[in-house]
Every structure is written in structure tokens, then in C-alpha cells.
Design a protein around this motif. Structure first.
Motif, PDB file in Angstrom:
ATOM      1  N   VAL A   1     -50.319 102.561 -35.040  1.00  0.00           N
ATOM      2  CA  VAL A   1     -51.543 102.150 -34.356  1.00  0.00           C
ATOM      3  C   VAL A   1     -51.236 101.675 -32.951  1.00  0.00           C
ATOM      4  N   SER A   2     -50.150 100.928 -32.784  1.00  0.00           N
ATOM      5  CA  SER A   2     -49.760 100.427 -31.466  1.00  0.00           C
ATOM      6  C   SER A   2     -49.459 101.578 -30.514  1.00  0.00           C
ATOM      7  N   VAL A   3     -48.735 102.579 -30.994  1.00  0.00           N
ATOM      8  CA  VAL A   3     -48.386 103.733 -30.161  1.00  0.00           C
ATOM      9  C   VAL A   3     -49.644 104.485 -29.748  1.00  0.00           C
ATOM     10  N   GLU A   4     -50.569 104.666 -30.697  1.00  0.00           N
ATOM     11  CA  GLU A   4     -51.801 105.393 -30.407  1.00  0.00           C
ATOM     12  C   GLU A   4     -52.641 104.660 -29.359  1.00  0.00           C
ATOM     13  N   GLU A   5     -52.702 103.325 -29.456  1.00  0.00           N
ATOM     14  CA  GLU A   5     -53.472 102.547 -28.485  1.00  0.00           C
ATOM     15  C   GLU A   5     -52.855 102.628 -27.094  1.00  0.00           C
ATOM     16  N   ASP A   6     -51.518 102.594 -27.037  1.00  0.00           N
ATOM     17  CA  ASP A   6     -50.846 102.702 -25.736  1.00  0.00           C
ATOM     18  C   ASP A   6     -51.154 104.040 -25.079  1.00  0.00           C
ATOM     19  N   LYS A   7     -51.212 105.102 -25.850  1.00  0.00           N
ATOM     20  CA  LYS A   7     -51.527 106.417 -25.301  1.00  0.00           C
ATOM     21  C   LYS A   7     -52.953 106.444 -24.762  1.00  0.00           C
ATOM     22  N   GLU A   8     -53.888 105.811 -25.488  1.00  0.00           N
ATOM     23  CA  GLU A   8     -55.280 105.790 -25.037  1.00  0.00           C
ATOM     24  C   GLU A   8     -55.417 105.019 -23.722  1.00  0.00           C
ATOM     25  N   LYS A   9     -54.684 103.919 -23.595  1.00  0.00           N
ATOM     26  CA  LYS A   9     -54.730 103.134 -22.369  1.00  0.00           C
ATOM     27  C   LYS A   9     -54.232 103.942 -21.175  1.00  0.00           C
ATOM     28  N   GLU A  10     -53.128 104.689 -21.388  1.00  0.00           N
ATOM     29  CA  GLU A  10     -52.561 105.481 -20.308  1.00  0.00           C
ATOM     30  C   GLU A  10     -53.514 106.593 -19.881  1.00  0.00           C
ATOM     31  N   SER A  11     -54.254 107.144 -20.841  1.00  0.00           N
ATOM     32  CA  SER A  11     -55.115 108.288 -20.531  1.00  0.00           C
ATOM     33  C   SER A  11     -56.373 107.884 -19.769  1.00  0.00           C
ATOM     34  N   ASP A  12     -56.984 106.725 -20.094  1.00  0.00           N
ATOM     35  CA  ASP A  12     -58.231 106.355 -19.420  1.00  0.00           C
ATOM     36  C   ASP A  12     -58.138 105.071 -18.600  1.00  0.00           C
ATOM     37  N   GLY A  13     -56.972 104.421 -18.679  1.00  0.00           N
ATOM     38  CA  GLY A  13     -56.767 103.220 -17.887  1.00  0.00           C
ATOM     39  C   GLY A  13     -57.662 102.069 -18.276  1.00  0.00           C
ATOM     40  N   LYS A  14     -58.308 102.133 -19.427  1.00  0.00           N
ATOM     41  CA  LYS A  14     -59.202 101.071 -19.864  1.00  0.00           C
ATOM     42  C   LYS A  14     -58.683 100.441 -21.145  1.00  0.00           C
ATOM     43  N   THR A  15     -59.042  99.172 -21.346  1.00  0.00           N
ATOM     44  CA  THR A  15     -58.674  98.458 -22.562  1.00  0.00           C
ATOM     45  C   THR A  15     -59.872  98.435 -23.505  1.00  0.00           C
ATOM     46  N   THR A  16     -59.669  98.879 -24.702  1.00  0.00           N
ATOM     47  CA  THR A  16     -60.773  98.911 -25.670  1.00  0.00           C
ATOM     48  C   THR A  16     -61.099  97.504 -26.154  1.00  0.00           C
ATOM     49  N   ASN A  17     -62.270  97.340 -26.744  1.00  0.00           N
ATOM     50  CA  ASN A  17     -62.678  96.044 -27.266  1.00  0.00           C
ATOM     51  C   ASN A  17     -61.732  95.593 -28.377  1.00  0.00           C
ATOM     52  N   LYS A  18     -61.524  94.285 -28.428  1.00  0.00           N
ATOM     53  CA  LYS A  18     -60.627  93.749 -29.443  1.00  0.00           C
ATOM     54  C   LYS A  18     -61.227  93.909 -30.833  1.00  0.00           C
ATOM     55  N   GLU A  19     -60.358  94.228 -31.771  1.00  0.00           N
ATOM     56  CA  GLU A  19     -60.780  94.303 -33.174  1.00  0.00           C
ATOM     57  C   GLU A  19     -60.738  92.906 -33.773  1.00  0.00           C
ATOM     58  N   ILE A  20     -61.706  92.581 -34.609  1.00  0.00           N
ATOM     59  CA  ILE A  20     -61.732  91.288 -35.290  1.00  0.00           C
ATOM     60  C   ILE A  20     -61.310  91.495 -36.741  1.00  0.00           C
ATOM     61  N   LEU A  21     -60.233  90.833 -37.131  1.00  0.00           N
ATOM     62  CA  LEU A  21     -59.744  90.907 -38.509  1.00  0.00           C
ATOM     63  C   LEU A  21     -60.229  89.679 -39.257  1.00  0.00           C
ATOM     64  N   VAL A  22     -60.743  89.891 -40.457  1.00  0.00           N
ATOM     65  CA  VAL A  22     -61.391  88.812 -41.207  1.00  0.00           C
ATOM     66  C   VAL A  22     -60.699  88.610 -42.554  1.00  0.00           C
ATOM     67  N   LEU A  23     -60.413  87.341 -42.859  1.00  0.00           N
ATOM     68  CA  LEU A  23     -59.972  86.936 -44.196  1.00  0.00           C
ATOM     69  C   LEU A  23     -61.035  85.962 -44.705  1.00  0.00           C
ATOM     70  N   PRO A  24     -62.115  86.470 -45.245  1.00  0.00           N
ATOM     71  CA  PRO A  24     -63.315  85.658 -45.475  1.00  0.00           C
ATOM     72  C   PRO A  24     -63.168  84.557 -46.510  1.00  0.00           C
ATOM     73  N   ARG A  25     -62.221  84.700 -47.449  1.00  0.00           N
ATOM     74  CA  ARG A  25     -62.133  83.720 -48.540  1.00  0.00           C
ATOM     75  C   ARG A  25     -60.865  82.883 -48.491  1.00  0.00           C
ATOM     76  N   LEU A  26     -60.052  83.040 -47.487  1.00  0.00           N
ATOM     77  CA  LEU A  26     -58.807  82.279 -47.401  1.00  0.00           C
ATOM     78  C   LEU A  26     -59.130  80.797 -47.181  1.00  0.00           C
ATOM     79  N   ASN A  27     -58.744  79.971 -48.144  1.00  0.00           N
ATOM     80  CA  ASN A  27     -59.014  78.533 -48.022  1.00  0.00           C
ATOM     81  C   ASN A  27     -57.771  77.675 -48.192  1.00  0.00           C
ATOM     82  N   PHE A  28     -56.626  78.320 -48.399  1.00  0.00           N
ATOM     83  CA  PHE A  28     -55.399  77.551 -48.618  1.00  0.00           C
ATOM     84  C   PHE A  28     -54.246  78.323 -47.983  1.00  0.00           C
TER      85      PHE A  28
END
Length: 502
Positions: free
Chosen positions: A454-481
Motif C-alpha cells: 500500500v505504501s509503494v502504491e501511494e508513493d507512485k500516485e503522489k509522483e504521478s499527480d503531485g497531490k496528497t490524497t485525503n487521510k484514511e481514518i482507521l477505527v477500533l470502535p470497541r477497544l476499551n482496554f
């Protein structure tokens, strides 16, 4: 040396005896001295039943161990039996019977002998009636027979044995035991038999099995014999439980992999030479190709070179030590709820990719120059994962992506080669995760690492369009400990650019 524990003349003093334990008496010939055994002694005390061949009687009709509840005989190498048949009437209060490490023991209950020491043959009407009489142990709940290499059966006479309260039977390392009671036996409360290999459900025959020794139960020590020579097949195996076995290298041979339909739990512990729980057919072919001697395996497992698919539809719990699994086995673990792995000094990954699959993927990459999407394997019911004392562990699986949709608890400790726990692509499947404990992992740098591809693919996309995509939000909805302890190299929960939501 002591030849018997309870002599004839002491019979009248044993009416209150409830617990009897005898240990490390190699010179012992009888537990209960018989009148037959003292017939040469002209000065022996009167008060026994002449020729009864069993526990002595004060009167003709009274046997003098009416309250014995627990009997344990351990490491008495000279004993060949425990009771004679006539003694059984006195054991109506017996609840527990444990016999271990008696290397000459042939039967637990011996048929009667005449005054010359020969086993009686039924000739009279009275004797004929006695030979058909059922023996009842009304309160016997527990029997353990362990490490009795010469044991042929519990009783080899014609009488039926009835044990209405028996609910636990352990038979381990009794390779010559081919019958329990030759006259038949009933134990309506008994559902399982515990052996050195694990727990078996009783088949239709129950304890009324008869078996002749087979070549497959002896020979090479690559596998433990199926319940040490007993006739219960892998088909009836409910729980695989192997502990402190220092000889076996592979637990389940390739020829038996398709018989594990009822297996629910796997516990492997302190087996220093174990390399695998399940032998693959490919390895079986290699082993048989290098060996000129037969090993009792079915012919198909000796010739095939394809990967055998293990089907364990009822497996719910694993506690493992000293081995790994292959990716082809994951599809059979649909019911697995608990996975506990500890003390595997050389384990680098829990699930290793099958060798033939890896080779095929490499060929595909070379042919088209492209990397195919990784297969995602799922453990759909796994709720608890515990990894401890795995000094070489580098990951759950280094070549395969996994999802854990029901995982609620993860505990990792003393895994000093582990640099991360999850990859970012796994987080989406952790919606049920509630507890995460990580401690004493010296090389741990982050808990969740970004997938390399995934990291390699994102780096290629950045080089091709020079733009940074929106950040992905990762969720752990039930983590309480969350506990992070003793992680000297930890740089952060995740070093990627994703946002986290707890």
C-alpha cells in the motif's frame, strides 16, 4: 521385602479402611494376601475362607474391606494383578481406582485359581453360575490405568462388569490392552475415554471392544500410537491433548488427516521434538521415499505429492507449543474460537504459506511481471489470541493477509523479534476488538504498521499527480482496554499517516 500389603490375619482390622495408597514397592507380589498365597504356611492364622483366592474373610460370608473408597497403586513392579474375582464383592463403596507404572501388571482383576495355583475352569453348577454373574461397582466413578506395558485387560473372565456411576476413564501407555472386560461391560455415564493422544468419544461398542495388535501401533516413533494401541480411531477424537512427549515429531500422520471431523480442541505442550501437528502428504511421500521399512500408513499417502487439505469443521480451541500451520489448513478452522501459542523457540510465523503455493505465485509474477492481489484468509470465529514466549516470532503470517471479524482479546508477551502486531489492512476486520495487551517485546516499534504494498502504491500516485490524497481514518470502535508495557523500541501506536478513532 514386603510381599503383600494386607495379610490374611489382619482382615478383621480393615473394616474402616477408606483410602489405600501403595507406592514404590517392587517386591510386592499381592496387595491383598490370599489364602492360596499362604497355603504353605502351616502356622497361618485361621479366620480366612479356605481357598477363596481373594480378600480374606472373618466368617464365610463377610469380606472385610466394605468401606474402601480410594485405591492407588503406583510403581509396584512385581504386581501382576490387583484383585482376585472373589474379592470384588467387598468393593461396593469403591469410587476411585488408579494404577500406574506397574510394568508386570497383566490384569486388574484375576480369575480364581485352585489350590495348586492353576486358573479354574468351570465344571460345577455353582462355578458355572458364578462365571455368568455380573459384577457391579455401584459407586466407581474414576479409573486411571497408566504406563502398564503388559496389561492385557481389566478382566479376562466371562463375567459382565457393570459400572453405573463411571464417568471418567483414563487409559495411557497400555499397548497390549486389547479388551476391557472379555465378558462385556456397561457404563451408561461414560461418554469419553482419555488417552495419551487425547479424548475420544465412545463409539457404538462402548467399552466392549476387541482388538488384535496391528503393525501400525508399533515401530517408528515419528507418531504416537493411536491411543497407545487401543482401537479408537482418529474419527472419534474430540480433543487432541499431547503433553510432555519427548519422542514424537509429528502428531497426526498424513493418512489420518481426513478422519478428524469431530476434533474440537488441540492442546500441545512441552513436546520438545514436535515439528508439526499435521503432516502434509508431500512430507509423507518424502519420508516414505527415504525409508525402506513400512510404517503402517495407507498407500495413497505414500505416493501423492499434492497438498492434503485438513478438514476440522468442529475445532474451537487450540493451545499449541512447538509448531506452525500452513495456509491451506485455515479453511478448516471455521469454528476456532481460542488460539494460544507459547514456548516455541524457533517459530517465526504462526501460519506459514504452503511451499507449492509460494512457488506457483513466483512463477505467475515472472510470467506477467505483475504482482497479483494477495489472498485474504479469514478466521471467522476466533475470539481470543494469545502469543507468549516466542523469541523468533516475526508475524502472524508473513506472506498472507488475515481478517479476524470476531476477535475480542489479544495478548502478546515476550516475543522479542516481533516489530508490529497488525497491518493497516487488518484493522477493518477488528471491529470487535476490546482488549489489547502487549508486553516485553524488545523490538516492537509500532502496534499497527502500514502494508508495504500500500505504501509503494501511494508513493507512485503522489509522483504521478503531485497531490496528497485525503487521510484514511482507521477505527477500533470497541477497544476499551489497552496495555503497552516493556516495549523499549516503541515509537508510536502507528507511524503511518492514517488517523485513528477509538
Amino acid at each position: 521385602a514386603l510381599s503383600s500389603v494386607i495379610p490374611c490375619y489382619a482382615a478383621g482390622q480393615m473394616q474402616k479402611l477408606q483410602v489405600l495408597t501403595v507406592q514404590y514397592c517392587d517386591g510386592l507380589k499381592e496387595v491383598f494376601e490370599t489364602q492360596l498365597g499362604t497355603s504353605s504356611n502351616k502356622n497361618r492364622k485361621s479366620g480366612g475362607d479356605e481357598g477363596n483366592g481373594g480378600i480374606p474373610r472373618v466368617n464365610n460370608n463377610v469380606i472385610m474391606l466394605p468401606n474402601l473408597k480410594i485405591l492407588e497403586i503406583i510403581n509396584c513392579g512385581g504386581l501382576e494383578h490387583i484383585f482376585t474375582f472373589s474379592a470384588l464383592e467387598s468393593l461396593r463403596q469403591l469410587q476411585e481406582l488408579k494404577i500406574e507404572d506397574c510394568y508386570r501388571m497383566k490384569v486388574i482383576v484375576k480369575k480364581e485359581e485352585d489350590e495348586y495355583g492353576e486358573q479354574q475352569t468351570t465344571t460345577t453348577t455353582k462355578e458355572a453360575s458364578s462365571s455368568k454373574k455380573a459384577v457391579v461397582f455401584p459407586r466407581l466413578k474414576y479409573i486411571a490405568l497408566d504406563d502398564l506395558p503388559e496389561l492385557e485387560g481389566f478382566f479376562l473372565g466371562k463375567n459382565e462388569f457393570q459400572m453405573p456411576s463411571l464417568d471418567k476413564l483414563i487409559i495411557k501407555k497400555c499397548p497390549k490392552m486389547m479388551v476391557f472386560a472379555a465378558g462385556g461391560s456397561t457404563a451408561p455415564q461414560l461418554k469419553y475415554i482419555h488417552t495419551r493422544l487425547g479424548k475420544y468419544s465412545l463409539g457404538e461398542c462402548g467399552l466392549n471392544f476387541h482388538q488384535t495388535p496391528s503393525p501400525s501401533s508399533h515401530g517408528a516413533t515419528s507418531y504416537p500410537a493411536t491411543s497407545d494401541g487401543m482401537p479408537w480411531s482418529f474419527h472419534n477424537l474430540i480433543k487432541l491433548d499431547v503433553k510432555y512427549n519427548m519422542d514424537v515429531k509429528k502428531i497426526i500422520p498424513s493418512s489420518e488427516l481426513l478422519q478428524l471431523q469431530r476434533l474440537e480442541k488441540i492442546h500441545i505442550d512441552s513436546c520438545s521434538k514436535v515439528e508439526e501437528v499435521f503432516e502434509t502428504a508431500l512430507e509423507a511421500a518424502g519420508r516414505n521415499g527415504n525409508s525402506g521399512c513400512g510404517s503402517g500408513f495407507d498407500e495413497p499417502s505414500q505416493t501423492t505429492t499434492t497438498t492434503t487439505v485438513v478438514n476440522l469443521p468442529n475445532l474451537r480451541e487450540m493451545k499449541l507449543d512447538e509448531h506452525v500451520f500452513t495456509s491451506s489448513m485455515v479453511g478448516s478452522l471455521l469454528q476456532l474460537q481460542e488460539l494460544h501459542i507459547s514456548g516455541c523457540d524457533n517459530m517465526e510465523e504462526v501460519i506459514v504459506q504452503d511451499a507449492d503455493v509460494s512457488v506457483e505465485e513466483d512463477k505467475e509474477k515472472e510470467s506477467d511481471g505483475k504482482t497479483t492481489n494477495k489472498e485474504i484468509l479469514v478466521l471467522p470465529r476466533l475470539k481470543s489470541l494469545k502469543l507468549e514466549d516466542l523469541p523468533c516470532l516475526k508475524g502472524f503470517s508473513l506472506g498472507t493477509a488475515f481478517e479476524f471479524p470476531k476477535l475480542t482479546r489479544v495478548e502478546i508477551s515476550n516475543c522479542n523479534s516481533l516489530e508490529h502486531v497488525f497491518t493497516s489492512s487488518m484493522v477493518g476486520s477488528l471491529s470487535q476488538l476490546q482488549e489489547l495487551h502487549i508486553s516485553q517485546c524488545k523490538l516492537m516499534e509500532e502496534v499497527i504498521v502500514k502494508d508495504a504494498d500500500v505504501s509503494v502504491e501511494e508513493d507512485k500516485e503522489k509522483e504521478s499527480d503531485g497531490k496528497t490524497t485525503n487521510k484514511e481514518i482507521l477505527v477500533l470502535p470497541r477497544l476499551n482496554f489497552l496495555i503497552l508495557n516493556g516495549l523499549p523500541c516503541l515509537k508510536g501506536f502507528s507511524l503511518g499517516k492514517e488517523d485513528f478513532s477509538f
